[in-house]
Design a protein around this motif. Structure first.
Motif, PDB file in Angstrom:
ATOM      1  N   SER A   3      18.552 -18.404 -18.161  1.00  0.00           N
ATOM      2  CA  SER A   3      17.402 -17.710 -17.582  1.00  0.00           C
ATOM      3  C   SER A   3      16.121 -18.181 -18.264  1.00  0.00           C
ATOM      4  N   VAL A   4      14.997 -17.912 -17.603  1.00  0.00           N
ATOM      5  CA  VAL A   4      13.692 -18.321 -18.130  1.00  0.00           C
ATOM      6  C   VAL A   4      13.413 -17.642 -19.461  1.00  0.00           C
ATOM      7  N   SER A   5      13.753 -16.366 -19.571  1.00  0.00           N
ATOM      8  CA  SER A   5      13.433 -15.632 -20.793  1.00  0.00           C
ATOM      9  C   SER A   5      14.142 -16.196 -22.015  1.00  0.00           C
ATOM     10  N   VAL A   6      15.249 -16.918 -21.819  1.00  0.00           N
ATOM     11  CA  VAL A   6      15.993 -17.500 -22.926  1.00  0.00           C
ATOM     12  C   VAL A   6      15.464 -18.884 -23.289  1.00  0.00           C
ATOM     13  N   ILE A  10       7.558 -18.168 -21.571  1.00  0.00           N
ATOM     14  CA  ILE A  10       6.656 -17.858 -20.463  1.00  0.00           C
ATOM     15  C   ILE A  10       7.187 -16.622 -19.748  1.00  0.00           C
ATOM     16  N   LEU A  11       6.275 -15.769 -19.357  1.00  0.00           N
ATOM     17  CA  LEU A  11       6.658 -14.539 -18.669  1.00  0.00           C
ATOM     18  C   LEU A  11       6.966 -14.819 -17.202  1.00  0.00           C
ATOM     19  N   PRO A  12       7.962 -14.162 -16.659  1.00  0.00           N
ATOM     20  CA  PRO A  12       8.227 -14.302 -15.226  1.00  0.00           C
ATOM     21  C   PRO A  12       7.006 -13.953 -14.382  1.00  0.00           C
ATOM     22  N   SER A  13       6.210 -12.975 -14.823  1.00  0.00           N
ATOM     23  CA  SER A  13       5.008 -12.610 -14.057  1.00  0.00           C
ATOM     24  C   SER A  13       4.019 -13.775 -14.011  1.00  0.00           C
ATOM     25  N   ALA A  14       3.914 -14.549 -15.084  1.00  0.00           N
ATOM     26  CA  ALA A  14       3.032 -15.719 -15.078  1.00  0.00           C
ATOM     27  C   ALA A  14       3.549 -16.774 -14.111  1.00  0.00           C
ATOM     28  N   LEU A  15       4.857 -16.966 -14.065  1.00  0.00           N
ATOM     29  CA  LEU A  15       5.428 -17.904 -13.099  1.00  0.00           C
ATOM     30  C   LEU A  15       5.141 -17.461 -11.675  1.00  0.00           C
ATOM     31  N   LEU A  17       2.664 -15.672 -10.609  1.00  0.00           N
ATOM     32  CA  LEU A  17       1.238 -15.751 -10.285  1.00  0.00           C
ATOM     33  C   LEU A  17       0.701 -17.178 -10.249  1.00  0.00           C
ATOM     34  N   PHE A  18       1.318 -18.097 -11.004  1.00  0.00           N
ATOM     35  CA  PHE A  18       0.758 -19.438 -11.127  1.00  0.00           C
ATOM     36  C   PHE A  18       1.758 -20.568 -10.885  1.00  0.00           C
ATOM     37  N   GLY A  19       3.016 -20.258 -10.551  1.00  0.00           N
ATOM     38  CA  GLY A  19       4.066 -21.255 -10.579  1.00  0.00           C
ATOM     39  C   GLY A  19       4.394 -21.990  -9.306  1.00  0.00           C
ATOM     40  N   GLY A  20       3.615 -21.925  -8.292  1.00  0.00           N
ATOM     41  CA  GLY A  20       3.926 -22.655  -7.069  1.00  0.00           C
ATOM     42  C   GLY A  20       4.318 -21.721  -5.939  1.00  0.00           C
ATOM     43  N   ILE A  21       4.879 -22.304  -4.918  1.00  0.00           N
ATOM     44  CA  ILE A  21       5.222 -21.543  -3.705  1.00  0.00           C
ATOM     45  C   ILE A  21       6.382 -20.601  -3.995  1.00  0.00           C
ATOM     46  N   MET A  22       6.210 -19.346  -3.591  1.00  0.00           N
ATOM     47  CA  MET A  22       7.255 -18.333  -3.766  1.00  0.00           C
ATOM     48  C   MET A  22       8.076 -18.224  -2.483  1.00  0.00           C
ATOM     49  N   ASN A  23       9.378 -18.284  -2.628  1.00  0.00           N
ATOM     50  CA  ASN A  23      10.278 -18.052  -1.506  1.00  0.00           C
ATOM     51  C   ASN A  23      11.056 -16.777  -1.822  1.00  0.00           C
ATOM     52  N   ILE A  24      10.675 -15.680  -1.180  1.00  0.00           N
ATOM     53  CA  ILE A  24      11.320 -14.393  -1.440  1.00  0.00           C
ATOM     54  C   ILE A  24      12.602 -14.314  -0.628  1.00  0.00           C
ATOM     55  N   ARG A  25      13.708 -14.146  -1.331  1.00  0.00           N
ATOM     56  CA  ARG A  25      15.010 -14.027  -0.691  1.00  0.00           C
ATOM     57  C   ARG A  25      15.395 -12.548  -0.722  1.00  0.00           C
ATOM     58  N   HIS A  26      14.978 -11.833   0.332  1.00  0.00           N
ATOM     59  CA  HIS A  26      15.103 -10.380   0.393  1.00  0.00           C
ATOM     60  C   HIS A  26      16.540  -9.902   0.203  1.00  0.00           C
ATOM     61  N   VAL A  31      13.689 -14.330  -6.192  1.00  0.00           N
ATOM     62  CA  VAL A  31      12.563 -15.174  -5.772  1.00  0.00           C
ATOM     63  C   VAL A  31      12.849 -16.580  -6.264  1.00  0.00           C
ATOM     64  N   GLU A  32      12.745 -17.545  -5.368  1.00  0.00           N
ATOM     65  CA  GLU A  32      12.861 -18.947  -5.749  1.00  0.00           C
ATOM     66  C   GLU A  32      11.461 -19.540  -5.764  1.00  0.00           C
ATOM     67  N   MET A  33      11.206 -20.334  -6.776  1.00  0.00           N
ATOM     68  CA  MET A  33       9.915 -20.987  -6.877  1.00  0.00           C
ATOM     69  C   MET A  33      10.030 -22.385  -6.291  1.00  0.00           C
ATOM     70  N   GLU A  34       9.093 -22.719  -5.396  1.00  0.00           N
ATOM     71  CA  GLU A  34       9.037 -24.019  -4.718  1.00  0.00           C
ATOM     72  C   GLU A  34      10.237 -24.206  -3.799  1.00  0.00           C
ATOM     73  N   GLU A  35      10.173 -25.224  -2.991  1.00  0.00           N
ATOM     74  CA  GLU A  35      11.292 -25.570  -2.121  1.00  0.00           C
ATOM     75  C   GLU A  35      12.457 -26.049  -2.977  1.00  0.00           C
ATOM     76  N   GLY A  36      13.639 -25.685  -2.607  1.00  0.00           N
ATOM     77  CA  GLY A  36      14.809 -26.089  -3.374  1.00  0.00           C
ATOM     78  C   GLY A  36      15.113 -25.149  -4.518  1.00  0.00           C
ATOM     79  N   GLY A  37      14.236 -24.200  -4.751  1.00  0.00           N
ATOM     80  CA  GLY A  37      14.477 -23.193  -5.777  1.00  0.00           C
ATOM     81  C   GLY A  37      14.683 -23.750  -7.168  1.00  0.00           C
ATOM     82  N   TRP A  38      13.690 -24.502  -7.680  1.00  0.00           N
ATOM     83  CA  TRP A  38      13.831 -25.091  -9.009  1.00  0.00           C
ATOM     84  C   TRP A  38      14.020 -24.027 -10.069  1.00  0.00           C
ATOM     85  N   ILE A  39      13.609 -22.809  -9.743  1.00  0.00           N
ATOM     86  CA  ILE A  39      13.886 -21.684 -10.625  1.00  0.00           C
ATOM     87  C   ILE A  39      14.057 -20.443  -9.766  1.00  0.00           C
TER      88      ILE A  39
END
Length: 114
Positions: A3-6, A10-15, A17-26, A31-39
């Motif tokens: 996970s990111v926290s490990v 960087i805080l997930p909230s910063a990602l 707000l500033f980390g690229g396109i958000m893809n919300i998987r309801h 939430v996947e960041m950018e296409e392909g869900g790099w995170i």
């Protein structure tokens, strides 16, 4: 699974707000960041939608500041200072669970364009 926290200070909230396109998987509650869900960040869809709206407001504030400069009447009349203060409070908080709660506790008017 890592996970990111490990792995990064960087805080997930910063990602969000500033980390690229958000893809919300309801349905998957993440939430996947950018296409392909790099995170991928586990999060309730309602919280993710609020982050996306807050991010749109942040983009609006930054664009206005670039065009008009800080402290202008456009800045003060549309609640832009409030948006910036809310974002600073979220980013200062180091706990992702309390950050998610803080964003859910904000009134819905904070997420609507002025």
């Amino acid at each position: 699974r890592t996970s990111v926290s490990v792995t990064a200070p960087i805080l997930p909230s910063a990602l969000l707000l500033f980390g690229g396109i958000m893809n919300i998987r309801h349905l998957d509650r993440n939430v996947e960041m950018e296409e392909g869900g790099w995170i991928s960040l586990p999060m309730a869809a309602q919280t993710a939608v609020r982050f996306r709206a807050l991010r749109k407001n942040l983009d609006r504030v930054l664009l206005s500041r670039l065009q008009h400069g800080p402290g202008t009447t456009a800045d003060n009349s549309s609640g832009m200072e409030d948006v910036l203060q809310d974002i600073v409070r979220l980013l200062k908080d180091s706990s992702s669970t309390s950050t998610a709660q803080a964003i859910m506790d904000m009134p819905l008017s904070k997420f609507l364009p002025s």
